[in-house]
Enzyme design. Sequence first.
Site, PDB file in Angstrom:
ATOM      1  N   LYS A 190       0.848  -1.206   0.000  1.00  0.00           N
ATOM      2  CA  LYS A 190       0.000   0.000   0.000  1.00  0.00           C
ATOM      3  C   LYS A 190       0.880   1.252   0.000  1.00  0.00           C
ATOM      4  O   LYS A 190       1.583   1.528   0.958  1.00  0.00           O
ATOM      5  CB  LYS A 190      -0.894   0.045   1.241  1.00  0.00           C
ATOM      6  CG  LYS A 190      -1.914   1.180   1.121  1.00  0.00           C
ATOM      7  CD  LYS A 190      -2.527   1.593   2.432  1.00  0.00           C
ATOM      8  CE  LYS A 190      -1.774   2.636   3.182  1.00  0.00           C
ATOM      9  NZ  LYS A 190      -1.727   3.966   2.543  1.00  0.00           N
ATOM     10  N   GLY A 242       7.270   4.093   8.205  1.00  0.00           N
ATOM     11  CA  GLY A 242       6.402   5.233   8.497  1.00  0.00           C
ATOM     12  C   GLY A 242       6.685   5.766   9.886  1.00  0.00           C
ATOM     13  O   GLY A 242       7.800   5.625  10.401  1.00  0.00           O
ATOM     14  N   SER A 243       5.662   6.334  10.500  1.00  0.00           N
ATOM     15  CA  SER A 243       5.878   7.001  11.789  1.00  0.00           C
ATOM     16  C   SER A 243       5.961   5.980  12.924  1.00  0.00           C
ATOM     17  O   SER A 243       5.429   4.868  12.834  1.00  0.00           O
ATOM     18  CB  SER A 243       4.736   7.970  12.045  1.00  0.00           C
ATOM     19  OG  SER A 243       3.522   7.265  12.060  1.00  0.00           O
ATOM     20  N   THR A 244       6.607   6.405  13.995  1.00  0.00           N
ATOM     21  CA  THR A 244       6.774   5.524  15.150  1.00  0.00           C
ATOM     22  C   THR A 244       5.412   5.199  15.762  1.00  0.00           C
ATOM     23  O   THR A 244       5.166   4.068  16.186  1.00  0.00           O
ATOM     24  CB  THR A 244       7.718   6.194  16.170  1.00  0.00           C
ATOM     25  OG1 THR A 244       8.990   6.357  15.531  1.00  0.00           O
ATOM     26  CG2 THR A 244       7.892   5.355  17.415  1.00  0.00           C
ATOM     27  N   GLY A 247       3.749   2.567  13.680  1.00  0.00           N
ATOM     28  CA  GLY A 247       4.571   1.359  13.834  1.00  0.00           C
ATOM     29  C   GLY A 247       4.249   0.625  15.131  1.00  0.00           C
ATOM     30  O   GLY A 247       4.109  -0.604  15.142  1.00  0.00           O
ATOM     31  N   GLU A 264      10.517   0.290   9.944  1.00  0.00           N
ATOM     32  CA  GLU A 264      11.478   1.375   9.702  1.00  0.00           C
ATOM     33  C   GLU A 264      10.753   2.655  10.078  1.00  0.00           C
ATOM     34  O   GLU A 264       9.834   3.065   9.375  1.00  0.00           O
ATOM     35  CB  GLU A 264      11.871   1.434   8.214  1.00  0.00           C
ATOM     36  CG  GLU A 264      12.469   0.160   7.658  1.00  0.00           C
ATOM     37  CD  GLU A 264      13.934  -0.004   8.019  1.00  0.00           C
ATOM     38  OE1 GLU A 264      14.503   0.904   8.655  1.00  0.00           O
ATOM     39  OE2 GLU A 264      14.501  -1.047   7.674  1.00  0.00           O
ATOM     40  N   CYS A 298      13.587  10.284   6.988  1.00  0.00           N
ATOM     41  CA  CYS A 298      13.594   9.684   8.331  1.00  0.00           C
ATOM     42  C   CYS A 298      14.969   9.806   8.969  1.00  0.00           C
ATOM     43  O   CYS A 298      15.098  10.001  10.172  1.00  0.00           O
ATOM     44  CB  CYS A 298      13.204   8.229   8.226  1.00  0.00           C
ATOM     45  SG  CYS A 298      14.128   7.367   6.952  1.00  0.00           S
ATOM     46  N   GLU A 396      10.679  14.592  16.181  1.00  0.00           N
ATOM     47  CA  GLU A 396      10.932  14.632  14.736  1.00  0.00           C
ATOM     48  C   GLU A 396      10.068  15.717  14.087  1.00  0.00           C
ATOM     49  O   GLU A 396       8.853  15.739  14.284  1.00  0.00           O
ATOM     50  CB  GLU A 396      10.578  13.268  14.143  1.00  0.00           C
ATOM     51  CG  GLU A 396      11.002  13.118  12.717  1.00  0.00           C
ATOM     52  CD  GLU A 396      10.605  11.765  12.139  1.00  0.00           C
ATOM     53  OE1 GLU A 396       9.482  11.318  12.417  1.00  0.00           O
ATOM     54  OE2 GLU A 396      11.417  11.190  11.405  1.00  0.00           O
TER      55      GLU A 396
HETATM   56  P1  NAP Z   1       2.546   7.280   8.701  1.00  0.00           P
HETATM   57  O1  NAP Z   1       1.418   8.173   8.974  1.00  0.00           O
HETATM   58  O2  NAP Z   1       2.948   6.299   9.741  1.00  0.00           O
HETATM   59  O3  NAP Z   1       2.168   6.538   7.338  1.00  0.00           O
HETATM   60  C1  NAP Z   1       2.967   5.562   6.743  1.00  0.00           C
HETATM   61  C2  NAP Z   1       2.088   4.621   5.976  1.00  0.00           C
HETATM   62  O4  NAP Z   1       1.252   3.883   6.884  1.00  0.00           O
HETATM   63  C3  NAP Z   1       1.134   5.306   5.004  1.00  0.00           C
HETATM   64  O5  NAP Z   1       0.968   4.486   3.875  1.00  0.00           O
HETATM   65  C4  NAP Z   1      -0.142   5.376   5.834  1.00  0.00           C
HETATM   66  O6  NAP Z   1      -1.289   5.607   5.070  1.00  0.00           O
HETATM   67  C5  NAP Z   1      -0.122   4.034   6.521  1.00  0.00           C
HETATM   68  N1  NAP Z   1      -0.920   3.930   7.731  1.00  0.00           N
HETATM   69  C6  NAP Z   1      -1.409   4.920   8.524  1.00  0.00           C
HETATM   70  N2  NAP Z   1      -2.078   4.392   9.570  1.00  0.00           N
HETATM   71  C7  NAP Z   1      -2.029   3.037   9.435  1.00  0.00           C
HETATM   72  C8  NAP Z   1      -2.520   1.938  10.206  1.00  0.00           C
HETATM   73  N3  NAP Z   1      -3.211   2.111  11.342  1.00  0.00           N
HETATM   74  N4  NAP Z   1      -2.255   0.673   9.783  1.00  0.00           N
HETATM   75  C9  NAP Z   1      -1.534   0.465   8.665  1.00  0.00           C
HETATM   76  N5  NAP Z   1      -1.049   1.470   7.891  1.00  0.00           N
HETATM   77  C10 NAP Z   1      -1.275   2.742   8.266  1.00  0.00           C
HETATM   78  O7  NAP Z   1       3.848   8.058   8.340  1.00  0.00           O
HETATM   79  P2  NAP Z   1       3.968   9.308   7.426  1.00  0.00           P
HETATM   80  O8  NAP Z   1       3.677  10.489   8.263  1.00  0.00           O
HETATM   81  O9  NAP Z   1       3.232   9.108   6.172  1.00  0.00           O
HETATM   82  O10 NAP Z   1       5.531   9.226   7.061  1.00  0.00           O
HETATM   83  C11 NAP Z   1       6.481   9.906   7.757  1.00  0.00           C
HETATM   84  C12 NAP Z   1       7.108   9.029   8.830  1.00  0.00           C
HETATM   85  O11 NAP Z   1       7.758   7.918   8.241  1.00  0.00           O
HETATM   86  C13 NAP Z   1       8.197   9.779   9.576  1.00  0.00           C
HETATM   87  O12 NAP Z   1       8.062   9.564  10.951  1.00  0.00           O
HETATM   88  C14 NAP Z   1       9.482   9.155   9.060  1.00  0.00           C
HETATM   89  O13 NAP Z   1      10.554   9.231   9.902  1.00  0.00           O
HETATM   90  C15 NAP Z   1       9.065   7.768   8.773  1.00  0.00           C
HETATM   91  N6  NAP Z   1       9.938   7.163   7.762  1.00  0.00           N
HETATM   92  C16 NAP Z   1      10.865   6.251   8.161  1.00  0.00           C
HETATM   93  C17 NAP Z   1      11.731   5.669   7.238  1.00  0.00           C
HETATM   94  C18 NAP Z   1      12.764   4.657   7.667  1.00  0.00           C
HETATM   95  O14 NAP Z   1      13.310   3.983   6.818  1.00  0.00           O
HETATM   96  N7  NAP Z   1      13.077   4.524   8.924  1.00  0.00           N
HETATM   97  C19 NAP Z   1      11.630   6.018   5.895  1.00  0.00           C
HETATM   98  C20 NAP Z   1      10.672   6.947   5.510  1.00  0.00           C
HETATM   99  C21 NAP Z   1       9.824   7.508   6.467  1.00  0.00           C
HETATM  100  P3  NAP Z   1      -1.666   7.135   4.713  1.00  0.00           P
HETATM  101  O15 NAP Z   1      -0.680   7.635   3.765  1.00  0.00           O
HETATM  102  O16 NAP Z   1      -2.982   7.097   4.101  1.00  0.00           O
HETATM  103  O17 NAP Z   1      -1.676   7.868   6.022  1.00  0.00           O
END
Ligand code: NAP
Length: 486
Positions: A190, A242-244, A247, A264, A298, A396
């Site tokens: 997704k 994605g976000s902590t 996660g 991650e 990230c 962050e």
């Molecule tokens: P996010 O809100 O956690 O979203 C990441 C993904 O998860 C999106 O596809 C999101 O869908 C989906 N999602 C949201 N809620 C979910 C749930 N309850 N169950 C399953 N999937 C769900 O993160 P973001 O704000 O888009 O991304 C930024 C974050 O990602 C930052 O904290 C960044 O540090 C982290 N990141 C980490 C890495 C790494 O390699 N460590 C790399 C890139 C980013 P939607 O898009 O529809 O919300």
Amino acid sequence: MTPPHELRLSGALDLAPAPERTPVHIPPRLGHFIDGAFVDGSDTFDTINPATGDVLAKVCAAGAEEVDAAVRAADRAFREVWGPMDGAARGKVLYRIARRMQERSRELAVLESMDNGKPIRESRDVDVPLAANHFFYYAGWADKLSYAVPGRTVRPLGVAAQVIPWNFPLLMMAWKLAPALAMGNTVVIKPAETTPLTARLLCEVFQEVGLPPGVVNVVNGAGATGGHLVGHPIPRKVAFTGSTGVGKRILASTAGSGKKVTLELGGKGANIVFADAALDQAVEGTINGIFFNQGHVCCAGSRLLLEESVAADFLGRLQRRMSTLRVGDPLDKNTDVGAINSERQLKVIQHYVDVGRNEGATVWQGSATALPKRGLFHLPTLLLDVDSTCTVAREEIFGPVLSVLTFRTPDEAIKKANDTEYGLSCGVWTEKTSKLFEVSHALNCGVVWANGYNLFDPASPFGGVRHSGFGREGGLAGLAPYLEVT
Ligand code: NAP
Ligand code: MG
């Protein structure tokens, strides 16, 4: 007679348009990619171009039924085609994907910049080539898997459920797909709600190169779609970037299910600059560490730790360099800092700058260009006079905002760098190799860059510790989450 160079000069201003400017076809409505075919859905939402506010396409949101159809297609493809296929044959398909991505790289780069807001220079020179290289690298493993864990037998797990964020849409997709597919797993993935376009184009590539139907399935949608996917009983592997916060929720919801999970997550990387560093090089590394991709990284070097004796000198050089950065149109190849991906993220960044100011930080902003009148943009920003207790040094921000702290000894630098819940990345800048090794080993994070920042290679594992997650992507270590060892 006019010499040839003067002839050329006479028409010099009448240049052909940059290839990045040539439009790319975007289907007006994006469904899902299930069992090798594009299928339509019902509920739709818009994906916009954050630099202009224009709607790029309507995107369908997959519900439980569509997710179930995608997972079942992946399960069938795993049992009947991809799992039993000889590794060398799988490798050939992966090589074809990598080559076709190179052939369609201009379209991939333009779409990524339009959907995400990142400068074309980055999508063209970093995201797309790295994504293709990931397929090249893991294609090489596909027929050598018996050497992956010497003396043991390795097998694929089955269906992998993968969820990715919006900051590196194509690259994260490649990081997730390539090792899973090389090992013989099949996938349902997704993409993030705000960046579905390059995933769609990659599915066209899969069709073009003859990836068997069902091996990769893409379901679009928001968090609820991701929830259906990771909660589905068939996948044996969940990979999330994605976000902590999300996660942690995924980890809690998969506990006891027997699924292998890798996460991650976020970060609060420190870029540590010692007085004996090559300062101009460190300035470039600092710029690359936080303003690359608007700080939507990230592993961004979002905290700058400066040795006190060179702090004033270094800040002067950094501010001079920041004053040359061009903020603006992501499709202009001279742009250094593009658009913020969404209004929500822009508000988060502005909120943190206010919090920093209220907690006593001095806010300094600089660029060579004024902010564009349309679209979502944020100036490159320094938060000066920050200490480790400030919110902006701990949480962050995920934007082009750098918190600046100082230190006097290597021990103090290590202590401050480690004073965070996260543990993804750090950078160390010094010309003294013994100090480089000592400090690097004392840093509590997954990745340390030495006299560099944000450098990636498919052969090099990437991932975090503590609240930055667990599991590695890239290299041999990146295969481990996708195999069963007996
Ligand atoms: P996010 O809100 O956690 O979203 C990441 C993904 O998860 C999106 O596809 C999101 O869908 C989906 N999602 C949201 N809620 C979910 C749930 N309850 N169950 C399953 N999937 C769900 O993160 P973001 O704000 O888009 O991304 C930024 C974050 O990602 C930052 O904290 C960044 O540090 C982290 N990141 C980490 C890495 C790494 O390699 N460590 C790399 C890139 C980013 P939607 O898009 O529809 O919300
Ligand atoms: Mg978008």
